[in-house]
Design an enzyme around this catalytic site. Sequence first.
Site, PDB file in Angstrom:
ATOM      1  CG  LEU A   1      38.336  52.959  32.757  1.00 20.35           C
ATOM      2  CD1 LEU A   1      37.245  53.366  31.623  1.00 20.35           C
ATOM      3  CD2 LEU A   1      38.161  51.354  32.823  1.00 20.35           C
ATOM      4  CG  HIS A   2      45.304  50.907  32.946  1.00 20.92           C
ATOM      5  ND1 HIS A   2      45.371  49.814  31.985  1.00 20.92           N
ATOM      6  CD2 HIS A   2      45.060  50.307  33.904  1.00 20.92           C
ATOM      7  CE1 HIS A   2      45.192  48.842  32.397  1.00 20.92           C
ATOM      8  NE2 HIS A   2      44.968  48.850  33.754  1.00 20.92           N
TER       9      HIS A   2
ATOM     10  CG  MET B   1      37.387  45.521  39.284  1.00 22.74           C
ATOM     11  SD  MET B   1      37.846  44.872  40.670  1.00 22.74           S
ATOM     12  CE  MET B   1      39.543  45.023  40.533  1.00 22.74           C
TER      13      MET B   1
ATOM     14  CG  HIS C   1      40.951  49.205  32.004  1.00 28.87           C
ATOM     15  ND1 HIS C   1      41.642  50.015  32.835  1.00 28.87           N
ATOM     16  CD2 HIS C   1      40.578  48.205  32.495  1.00 28.87           C
ATOM     17  CE1 HIS C   1      41.886  49.184  34.073  1.00 28.87           C
ATOM     18  NE2 HIS C   1      41.169  48.143  33.854  1.00 28.87           N
TER      19      HIS C   1
ATOM     20  CD  GLN D   1      37.110  41.136  41.656  1.00 33.18           C
ATOM     21  OE1 GLN D   1      36.072  40.854  40.924  1.00 33.18           O
ATOM     22  NE2 GLN D   1      38.258  41.121  40.903  1.00 33.18           N
TER      23      GLN D   1
ATOM     24  CB  SER E   1      43.646  50.101  38.364  1.00 33.16           C
ATOM     25  OG  SER E   1      42.957  49.602  37.161  1.00 33.16           O
ATOM     26  NE  ARG E   2      45.327  45.656  43.395  1.00 32.39           N
ATOM     27  CZ  ARG E   2      44.702  44.666  42.575  1.00 32.39           C
ATOM     28  NH1 ARG E   2      44.901  44.567  41.299  1.00 32.39           N
ATOM     29  NH2 ARG E   2      43.641  44.014  43.151  1.00 32.39           N
TER      30      ARG E   2
ATOM     31  CG  ASP F   1      44.059  40.296  35.204  1.00 28.23           C
ATOM     32  OD1 ASP F   1      44.327  40.175  36.347  1.00 28.23           O
ATOM     33  OD2 ASP F   1      43.751  41.152  34.457  1.00 28.23           O
TER      34      ASP F   1
ATOM     35  CB  VAL G   1      48.344  47.727  27.001  1.00 25.99           C
ATOM     36  CG1 VAL G   1      49.085  49.054  26.814  1.00 25.99           C
ATOM     37  CG2 VAL G   1      47.400  47.068  26.002  1.00 25.99           C
TER      38      VAL G   1
HETATM   39  P1  AMP Z   1      40.398  45.232  36.028  1.00 29.66           P
HETATM   40  O1  AMP Z   1      39.949  46.583  36.036  1.00 29.66           O
HETATM   41  O2  AMP Z   1      41.715  45.128  36.718  1.00 29.66           O
HETATM   42  O3  AMP Z   1      39.364  44.435  36.662  1.00 29.66           O
HETATM   43  O4  AMP Z   1      40.763  44.750  34.726  1.00 29.66           O
HETATM   44  C1  AMP Z   1      39.634  44.885  33.762  1.00 29.66           C
HETATM   45  C2  AMP Z   1      40.096  44.057  32.476  1.00 29.66           C
HETATM   46  O5  AMP Z   1      41.128  44.840  31.837  1.00 29.66           O
HETATM   47  C3  AMP Z   1      40.384  42.703  32.732  1.00 29.66           C
HETATM   48  O6  AMP Z   1      40.007  41.819  31.473  1.00 29.66           O
HETATM   49  C4  AMP Z   1      41.950  42.868  32.787  1.00 29.66           C
HETATM   50  O7  AMP Z   1      42.597  41.611  32.271  1.00 29.66           O
HETATM   51  C5  AMP Z   1      42.301  43.648  31.769  1.00 29.66           C
HETATM   52  N1  AMP Z   1      43.287  44.387  31.728  1.00 29.66           N
HETATM   53  C6  AMP Z   1      44.027  44.909  32.947  1.00 29.66           C
HETATM   54  N2  AMP Z   1      45.299  45.432  32.690  1.00 29.66           N
HETATM   55  C7  AMP Z   1      45.265  45.128  31.377  1.00 29.66           C
HETATM   56  C8  AMP Z   1      46.799  45.483  30.629  1.00 29.66           C
HETATM   57  N3  AMP Z   1      47.753  46.233  30.979  1.00 29.66           N
HETATM   58  N4  AMP Z   1      46.518  45.054  29.274  1.00 29.66           N
HETATM   59  C9  AMP Z   1      45.683  44.655  28.823  1.00 29.66           C
HETATM   60  N5  AMP Z   1      44.309  44.447  29.530  1.00 29.66           N
HETATM   61  C10 AMP Z   1      44.452  44.639  30.736  1.00 29.66           C
END
Ligand code: AMP
Length: 284
Positions: free
Chosen positions: A31-32, A28, A35, A62, A187-188, A151, A177
């Site tokens: 990016l950190h 979404m 990601h 969602q 991201s939050r 997740d 991570v």
């Molecule tokens: P999101 O952008 O939050 O929907 O996450 C996109 C993908 O990044 C999902 O598969 C998440 O599980 C993964 N993700 C989010 N945070 C982390 C993290 N800290 N370490 C590894 N993967 C992550």
Amino acid sequence: MITRIPDVNSVRASLQKFPRPLALVPTMGALHDGHLSLIREARKQVGSGGTVVVSIFVNPIQFDRASDLSTYPQPLAEDLARCEAEGVEIAFVPEKKDLYYGDRSILVTESLLSKHLCGASRPGHFDGVLTIVLKLFNIFQPEIAVFGNKDFQQLAIIRRMVRDLNLPVQIIGHPTVRENDGLALSSRNSRLSPGQRKDAPRIRRALEAARDLKVNGEQKPGVYLDAARSHLLAGAPGDFSIDYLELVDAGTLQPVAKVNCSAVLATACFYGNIRLIDHLEIRR
Ligand code: AMP
């Protein structure tokens, strides 16, 4: 050079220029490093001869809270620069109108693994996740898709969809991570005030403190949950609250009656209206 595919209609023509295998990393945005670790895993899977696609889409269906959706960070220029720096071949950045018909009437629903945890506290959330993930799979037909274990309920439910619907894609789960102080990247996190950010590692610490009961052979779920709850709440700021705290079987994601199998202690907590999740496996 990264290719930015703006809409669904141009995907097919654009994809012809890119070699297979293709790995998809759905995100979404905002990016950190979490990601980025998924993107690197995707590259590892397909090699330099394959194609990595990152989708960036804040999927409205969602979200269960309008305020969460409207405040979700969307630093698109930075995201595209990060993808480019990682050597991502394709960024897919659709708009809502590209993906959802106004009169859409089909949703993907999971009825067992989504009963507890985030599925219980965010009604409709996983229907929205499965629907967008299935759409992305259909649009890109990736050989591989990479998701974060952070997740873990989402990952389990996506694996179930792939199994139950015979989807021809291999799902790779990648480790969480964290910041140096243990807070899972999210991201939050960027929305936390400095005080909230400083406090937030309490979530991880509480789960670890409860898990440590395992060394004494403790089997009663209530003992783990009480320990985690009291660590979560001890000295917490006024705007901190627990959304859920559950101990579930690692395979079925149903609450356990006894901790004698691999179980997962999972929580979602709020700082004000910012919701953070984390979990810890308690191995047999
Ligand atoms: P999101 O952008 O939050 O929907 O996450 C996109 C993908 O990044 C999902 O598969 C998440 O599980 C993964 N993700 C989010 N945070 C982390 C993290 N800290 N370490 C590894 N993967 C992550």
